[in-house]
Structure formats: structure tokens, C-alpha cells
Design a protein around this motif. Structure first.
Motif, short mmCIF file in Angstrom:
data_model
loop_
_atom_site.label_atom_id
_atom_site.label_comp_id
_atom_site.label_asym_id
_atom_site.label_seq_id
_atom_site.Cartn_x
_atom_site.Cartn_y
_atom_site.Cartn_z
N LYS A 90 -77.84 -75.01 41.50
CA LYS A 90 -77.72 -75.03 42.95
C LYS A 90 -78.95 -75.62 43.63
N LYS A 91 -79.97 -75.91 42.82
CA LYS A 91 -81.23 -76.41 43.40
C LYS A 91 -81.64 -77.76 42.83
N ASP B 100 -82.05 -74.66 38.20
CA ASP B 100 -80.91 -73.96 38.78
C ASP B 100 -79.92 -75.01 39.29
N ASP C 130 -87.99 -78.65 53.06
CA ASP C 130 -86.58 -79.02 53.29
C ASP C 130 -86.33 -80.44 52.80
N TYR D 90 -82.14 -81.69 42.81
CA TYR D 90 -82.30 -82.79 43.76
C TYR D 90 -81.62 -84.03 43.18
N LYS E 114 -90.57 -78.45 46.41
CA LYS E 114 -89.55 -77.40 46.40
C LYS E 114 -89.77 -76.36 47.50
N GLY F 93 -86.30 -81.85 40.28
CA GLY F 93 -86.77 -80.51 40.60
C GLY F 93 -86.74 -79.58 39.41
#
Length: 283
Positions: free
Chosen positions: A97-98, A95, A158, A100, A155, A33
Motif C-alpha cells: 500500500k506504500k 508495504d 506527500d 511509489y 517517505k 520506497g
């Protein structure tokens, strides 16, 4: 994040070889991602048997693909080698926190594959001069297609896990995705397999890596459905598609957007299920 990958030539055209090598090297960034920021060329060049124009075309092809996803070439290194090698060292940003990961799916998630299977077999046939020019072009276009567009699209939905399908083949990377927590049930009718690869497989034009994958995975797979040739599920891919685990409620929307944006081979191929006797089940 930082990643590096190199490959030997899979097509004769140096421009397309550069594009394919770049697409292959960039894919790990997209699977997580992330966005590509910079890349450095990593080249092993056979200057004894090839003119410098070949190197120029390889680099030109790679640069076009890097620019396509918003990245920049910032340098590289070339050495003299008896066999041609090319790839990229790539820096991407995401990020924390993002991100994959490749092994964090949830039970009930649907799995989408964005590129077709059979490319390892077809590139082996290509090296043996066993396929015609129109198919060579088709292979080159598929292999050089970036996974960037699919990465950007996923992105919005879900998505719980993602990886790209490369040397371990579809089943090898699927095993990596489910880790030791789940099983994966594949819908045999939905698998996007290039028709031309069946003919080559029937003739025994199969890369050694594919046989190695099959040997390792045989006791982890249960075939409940009859396939025309199950070797395609083990086929070692170069620059394969993304394998995306997404919630069932978002799966059709994600699939529709992928197809509408040009990822024409995208298909819902599997579902994450409770752990069963076999890790990978083909129905």
C-alpha cells in the motif's frame, strides 16, 4: 520486489567500480520506497587480462554499499567474459500500500532531483583519459552515493511518484513519469548540472546513448529558455538521482531535509502541469 542491473566499468579503480555498480543496481528498490534485504553478485570477469585481486576489490566495494543500506550479500555468479561486467540481483521489501510508482504524479506537484546531471558525459571523458584525478574522485563519489537516504526521507512527505534517472536521461525519465496525462515544466535555472560536463560536451565527448535519447525526445520538448547546452538534459546517466514528485506544500520541507542530510545537489527542477502541446517544456 526483485530487480537486476549490470554495468561496464565507469572508473578504473575496481573498488569504486564495485561501489558504483552496487549503487546503480540498488536504486530501483529505493525509487519504489522499498528497503533492500538481500543481493546477489552478477559478474562477468576478464580473467585473462586482470588478476583476481581486481575481482576481490569489486566485490568488496559492492558489499560495503549493500551493508550501508542494511542489506546482505547471499551469493552470486561469475562467468568469464571479454569485457568486464558487474551488477546485482536485489530483493527489496515494501508495504504494497506504500509503493511509489514512476507514473502517478498529480497536477501541481513539484519535482525534485537529488543528484546532478552530466555524469554520462563525464564518465565518457574519463574513459578517454581526458579529466584529472581530482575530478575522477568527485565523479566516483557522486556515482557511488546511494539513493537510500533520499528514499527514507521522502517517505515522510506527500510524495505521489518517484523514479531514478538512468539511461534515458532526465527528460526520458520525466516523460515516463507524466505518462500521457500531464506535461512537465522545467525551471532551467534550477537544474543541477556539473560545470565540468559543459566543457566536455563542447568538445563533443558525448555518449551514443545521449544522442539516441535526444533523437527520440526532440519532438516532445519545447525550449522556451536558452540553455548553455541542452544536450545535458538528454544525457544518459549511470547511478543518477531520484526524481520525486511531491505536493507543493511539502516541497520546501522535503528539499531542506534532503540538503541537511547530505543530498547536497537536490533541487526543485520542475512542476507537473496540465497537458500542453509539448510534453516537456523548459522555461
Amino acid at each position: 520486489m526483485q530487480t537486476v542491473d549490470i554495468i561496464t566499468p565507469v572508473v578504473d579503480d575496481p573498488y569504486y567500480y564495485g561501489q558504483i555498480a552496487a549503487a546503480n543496481s540498488l536504486s530501483d528498490v529505493f525509487a519504489m520506497g522499498a528497503e533492500v534485504k538481500t543481493a546477489m553478485n552478477v559478474v562477468g570477469f576478464d580473467g585473462c587480462n586482470h588478476p583476481k585481486d581486481v575481482l576481490k576489490e569489486m566485490l568488496r566495494g559492492a558489499e560495503i554499499k549493500i551493508k550501508e543500506c542494511g542489506g546482505s550479500i547471499v551469493g552470486g555468479h561469475t562467468i568469464e567474459t571479454p569485457e568486464m561486467l558487474f551488477g546485482l540481483s536485489v530483493t527489496g521489501f515494501v508495504d504494497p500500500k506504500k509503493i511509489y510508482y514512476n507514473n502517478t504524479p498529480r497536477e501541481g506537484d513539484v519535482v525534485i532531483l537529488t543528484k546532478p546531471l552530466g555524469m554520462g558525459i563525464l564518465t565518457t571523458a574519463l574513459k578517454a583519459d581526458m579529466i584529472d584525478e581530482s575530478l575522477v574522485k568527485k565523479i566516483a563519489l557522486i556515482l557511488s552515493e546511494l539513493n537510500h537516504k533520499a528514499s527514507v526521507i521522502m517517505k515522510k512527505y506527500d510524495v505521489s511518484a518517484c523514479t531514478d534517472v538512468t539511461g534515458f536521461g532526465l527528460l526520458g525519465h520525466s516523460l515516463e513519469m507524466i505518462s500521457d496525462k500531464f506535461s512537465m515544466e522545467f525551471f532551467s535555472q534550477n537544474l543541477p548540472i556539473l560545470e565540468e560536463s559543459y566543457e566536455m560536451a563542447d568538445m563533443g565527448i558525448i555518449p551514443a546513448g545521449t544522442y539516441n535519447n535526444k533523437s527520440y525526445l526532440d519532438d516532445k520538448v519545447e525550449f522556451k529558455a536558452h540553455l548553455r547546452d541542452d544536450i545535458l538534459l538528454f544525457d544518459a546517466q549511470t547511478s543518477g538521482g531520484l526524481l520525486i514528485a511531491v505536493s507543493e506544500k511539502d516541497s520546501i520541507k522535503l528539499l531542506d531535509e534532503l540538503k541537511s542530510e547530505g543530498c547536497e545537489y537536490s533541487s526543485i527542477i520542475a512542476q507537473i502541469i496540465k497537458r500542453s502541446d509539448k510534453e516537456l517544456v523548459i522555461v
